[in-house]
Design an enzyme around this catalytic site. Structure first.
Site, mmCIF file in Angstrom:
data_model
loop_
_atom_site.group_PDB
_atom_site.id
_atom_site.type_symbol
_atom_site.label_atom_id
_atom_site.label_comp_id
_atom_site.label_asym_id
_atom_site.label_seq_id
_atom_site.Cartn_x
_atom_site.Cartn_y
_atom_site.Cartn_z
ATOM 1 N N SER A 235 0.836 -1.190 0.000
ATOM 2 C CA SER A 235 0.000 0.000 0.000
ATOM 3 C C SER A 235 0.873 1.242 0.000
ATOM 4 O O SER A 235 2.029 1.194 0.421
ATOM 5 C CB SER A 235 -0.899 -0.026 1.239
ATOM 6 O OG SER A 235 -1.872 0.976 1.197
ATOM 7 N N GLY A 271 -3.020 -0.576 -4.303
ATOM 8 C CA GLY A 271 -2.381 0.143 -3.210
ATOM 9 C C GLY A 271 -1.581 1.338 -3.677
ATOM 10 O O GLY A 271 -0.494 1.612 -3.163
ATOM 11 N N GLU A 313 -7.078 -2.897 -7.581
ATOM 12 C CA GLU A 313 -7.603 -2.363 -6.332
ATOM 13 C C GLU A 313 -6.757 -1.156 -5.919
ATOM 14 O O GLU A 313 -5.782 -1.294 -5.171
ATOM 15 C CB GLU A 313 -7.575 -3.453 -5.257
ATOM 16 C CG GLU A 313 -8.431 -4.663 -5.619
ATOM 17 C CD GLU A 313 -8.154 -5.881 -4.750
ATOM 18 O OE1 GLU A 313 -7.266 -5.799 -3.868
ATOM 19 O OE2 GLU A 313 -8.808 -6.919 -4.944
ATOM 20 N N PRO A 314 -7.106 0.034 -6.421
ATOM 21 C CA PRO A 314 -6.246 1.207 -6.194
ATOM 22 C C PRO A 314 -6.166 1.670 -4.748
ATOM 23 O O PRO A 314 -5.284 2.451 -4.390
ATOM 24 C CB PRO A 314 -6.869 2.292 -7.078
ATOM 25 C CG PRO A 314 -8.262 1.823 -7.334
ATOM 26 C CD PRO A 314 -8.215 0.333 -7.336
ATOM 27 N N ARG A 357 -2.940 6.713 12.011
ATOM 28 C CA ARG A 357 -1.865 6.341 11.087
ATOM 29 C C ARG A 357 -0.480 6.815 11.535
ATOM 30 O O ARG A 357 0.491 6.062 11.389
ATOM 31 C CB ARG A 357 -2.168 6.847 9.673
ATOM 32 C CG ARG A 357 -3.404 6.181 9.058
ATOM 33 C CD ARG A 357 -3.512 6.458 7.561
ATOM 34 N NE ARG A 357 -2.417 5.826 6.851
ATOM 35 C CZ ARG A 357 -1.405 6.480 6.301
ATOM 36 N NH1 ARG A 357 -1.330 7.807 6.393
ATOM 37 N NH2 ARG A 357 -0.453 5.825 5.666
ATOM 38 N N CYS A 388 -3.850 10.723 26.294
ATOM 39 C CA CYS A 388 -2.823 10.524 27.318
ATOM 40 C C CYS A 388 -1.766 9.550 26.795
ATOM 41 O O CYS A 388 -1.577 8.452 27.319
ATOM 42 C CB CYS A 388 -3.480 9.996 28.597
ATOM 43 S SG CYS A 388 -2.401 10.061 30.025
ATOM 44 N N GLU A 389 -1.102 9.946 25.726
ATOM 45 C CA GLU A 389 -0.063 9.143 25.068
ATOM 46 C C GLU A 389 0.981 10.085 24.481
ATOM 47 O O GLU A 389 0.631 11.037 23.784
ATOM 48 C CB GLU A 389 -0.641 8.295 23.922
ATOM 49 C CG GLU A 389 -1.664 7.259 24.328
ATOM 50 C CD GLU A 389 -1.026 6.035 24.952
ATOM 51 O OE1 GLU A 389 0.207 5.870 24.824
ATOM 52 O OE2 GLU A 389 -1.764 5.238 25.569
ATOM 53 N N TYR A 418 -8.441 5.611 5.659
ATOM 54 C CA TYR A 418 -7.864 4.975 6.851
ATOM 55 C C TYR A 418 -7.807 5.881 8.071
ATOM 56 O O TYR A 418 -7.057 5.602 8.998
ATOM 57 C CB TYR A 418 -6.468 4.415 6.532
ATOM 58 C CG TYR A 418 -6.485 3.433 5.399
ATOM 59 C CD1 TYR A 418 -7.076 2.190 5.553
ATOM 60 C CD2 TYR A 418 -5.940 3.758 4.166
ATOM 61 C CE1 TYR A 418 -7.130 1.300 4.505
ATOM 62 C CE2 TYR A 418 -5.987 2.858 3.115
ATOM 63 C CZ TYR A 418 -6.579 1.626 3.286
ATOM 64 O OH TYR A 418 -6.625 0.737 2.241
#
Length: 482
Positions: A235, A271, A313-314, A357, A388-389, A418
């Site tokens: 991808s 992808g 499948e783009p 992502r 909290c990360e 995504y």
């Protein structure tokens, strides 16, 4: 997630104008008015904030349709001289809702799904089941039964166990089902390790050496119809070199399998990459289509075999650039990062719950102030979320006007794919709605998940609180044993 070892990544250069919208990253309709307010499809970002709040996913309907039209036209044009047909599938996992299903199918695309939920949504939106492809490495018996019952166009077989399950289903019901076999070509896409899906040590598909035995078994099974091989090398891919090498290996297997009967389809996946920053230079879809199709044609000619119909499948290339996420700035904080360098941390009202992502893949994004124009010189910023990360980063590095402050509306482009799909309610942060914009009109196409919705899912809130038992109390009497 990994953080850049230097204040700025090599590709990021200070812009001449920190207000400018980089070409190719934003929807084609995006523009700034004289006050610097961002407009998408004729709707201003400030109007969107006023009506729908932030964070907010915004999708340009015309942009999605245009990418679907252009992609389909590119592949049809590329295969036409060879006398075969091309089918292009929209990737449901990129972003799926009923409106998007209707947009892409109206433009002529087929649709791939990879779960029972995606299948149900596609059907509820009116998709033709005969134009659906069903992916996935762990399709349950129930999911497979539903797919066969509704007449899904093809099921991509991913394992021996899945083949056993599907065999039982079609034979019990005296039904037929077209299938493809997913194979790993061994070609590694130039992408993040977790996005590359054609190497052998991963969960998807069969090896090239296994493919003949799998296909032989399918051909011996009453009710199953083998229509072709399927391969997906990854991808966010730029260029055609990986696809050309993969095509050579897949066509070799395809040619060997022809002795057992016709094979009408070869699905080479896709992808295709998009631009997330001004440094990205994705290959035009016309060049991708021509390069991949010509590679298949050459390989077929070398082996003196007929060229099959092709499927593609783009992926994110249809919807990614059509999306923009709007945030409101909450706090800013300048941090010394060594050698006299400073980075401005810009905290927004969303984060990894609406865009996972960067945390998952170290993905880069861009940002611009969407509510005003500024004459201040650009400052190095890191846009971070409210979770909290420490890895809650939306934009790892970019330049914004140095006077960015609380209340500014911030826009992050290329979030159509995504982001909504991977969204969560981490820290009980409400999930944003999705708003489609088209010809100056905005409408909600996916409603928000509110705090009330989250509380309604908590079954423990349906009953009266229980009284703690004796075992729940701490002994505080003086002299008790410690």
């Amino acid at each position: 997630m990994s953080v850049s070892p230097s204040p700025t990544p090599e590709w990021l250069l200070p812009p001449d104008d920190a207000n400018a919208l980089a070409a190719g990253v934003w929807p084609a309709s995006a523009r700034r008015d004289d006050e610097g307010v961002l407009h998408i499809a004729g709707v201003s970002a400030t109007q969107l904030r006023h009506r729908f709040g932030t964070p907010l996913y915004v999708v340009d309907e015309a942009e999605v349709r245009a990418h679907a039209q252009r992609t389909l036209a590119a592949f049809r044009s590329a295969v036409e001289p060879h006398g075969v047909q091309a089918r292009v599938y929209y990737a449901g996992k990129a972003f799926l809702c009923s409106e998007v299903v209707r947009w892409v199918t109206a433009e002529g695309m087929a649709l791939d799904v990879c779960s029972g939920g995606e299948l149900a949504l596609a059907l509820a939106a009116g998709a033709d089941p005969a134009r659906l492809g069903f992916h996935g490495n762990n399709k349950s018996v129930v999911e497979l039964e539903n797919a066969v019952d509704v007449g899904v166009g093809s099921i991509v077989i991913d394992s021996w166990m899945e083949l056993d399950r599907l065999t039982g289903i079609v034979q019990r019901g005296s039904r037929t089902q077209a299938v493809l076999v997913r194979v790993n070509s061994g070609v590694h896409a130039e992408t993040h390790e977790f996005l590359a899906t054609a190497h052998e040590d991963q969960k998807f598909g069969f090896t090239l050496d296994e493919a003949p035995d799998v296909v032989a078994r399918i051909r011996e099974t009453a009710g199953l119809f083998f229509v072709g091989l399927h391969c997906h090398i990854g991808s966010q891919i730029f260029g055609t070199a990986g696809f050309q090498e993969s095509a050579a290996r897949i066509v070799e297997v395809h040619a060997a399998l022809l002795s057992g009967g016709d094979i009408p389809v070869l699905n080479l996946g896709g992808g295709f990459g998009i631009a997330y920053t001004s440094a990205d230079d994705p290959t035009p879809i016309e060049a991708l289509a021509t390069g991949i199709v010509e590679a298949v044609a050459r390989e077929c000619e070398l082996r003196s075999i007929p060229m099959p119909n092709l499927a593609f499948e783009p992926g994110r290339a249809i919807v990614g650039q059509a999306g923009v996420t709007l945030y409101e700035v909450g706090t800013t904080k300048a941090v010394e990062i060594g050698d006299g360098d400073r980075r401005l941390y810009v905290s927004v009202d969303g984060g990894m719950s609406d865009n996972a992502r960067p945390a998952l893949y170290g993905a880069d994004f861009s940002a611009r102030i969407a509510s005003r124009v500024s004459d201040e010189p650009p400052a190095l910023v890191r846009v971070v979320g409210k979770h909290c990360e420490s890895g809650d980063i939306v934009v790892d590095a970019d330049y914004l006007p140095g006077d960015v402050f609380a209340g500014d509306l911030l826009a992050v482009p290329a979030t159509g794919a995504y982001c909504f799909s991977l969204a969560s309610n981490y820290n009980y942060v409400p999930r944003p709605p999705v708003v489609a914009v088209h010809d100056g009109v905005a409408r909600v196409i996916v409603r928000a998940v509110t705090i009330d919705d989250l509380l309604a899912h908590d079954a423990g809130l349906d009953a009266e609180p229980s009284t703690p038992g004796e075992g729940d109390r701490f002994e505080t009497t003086e002299g008790a044993a410690g």
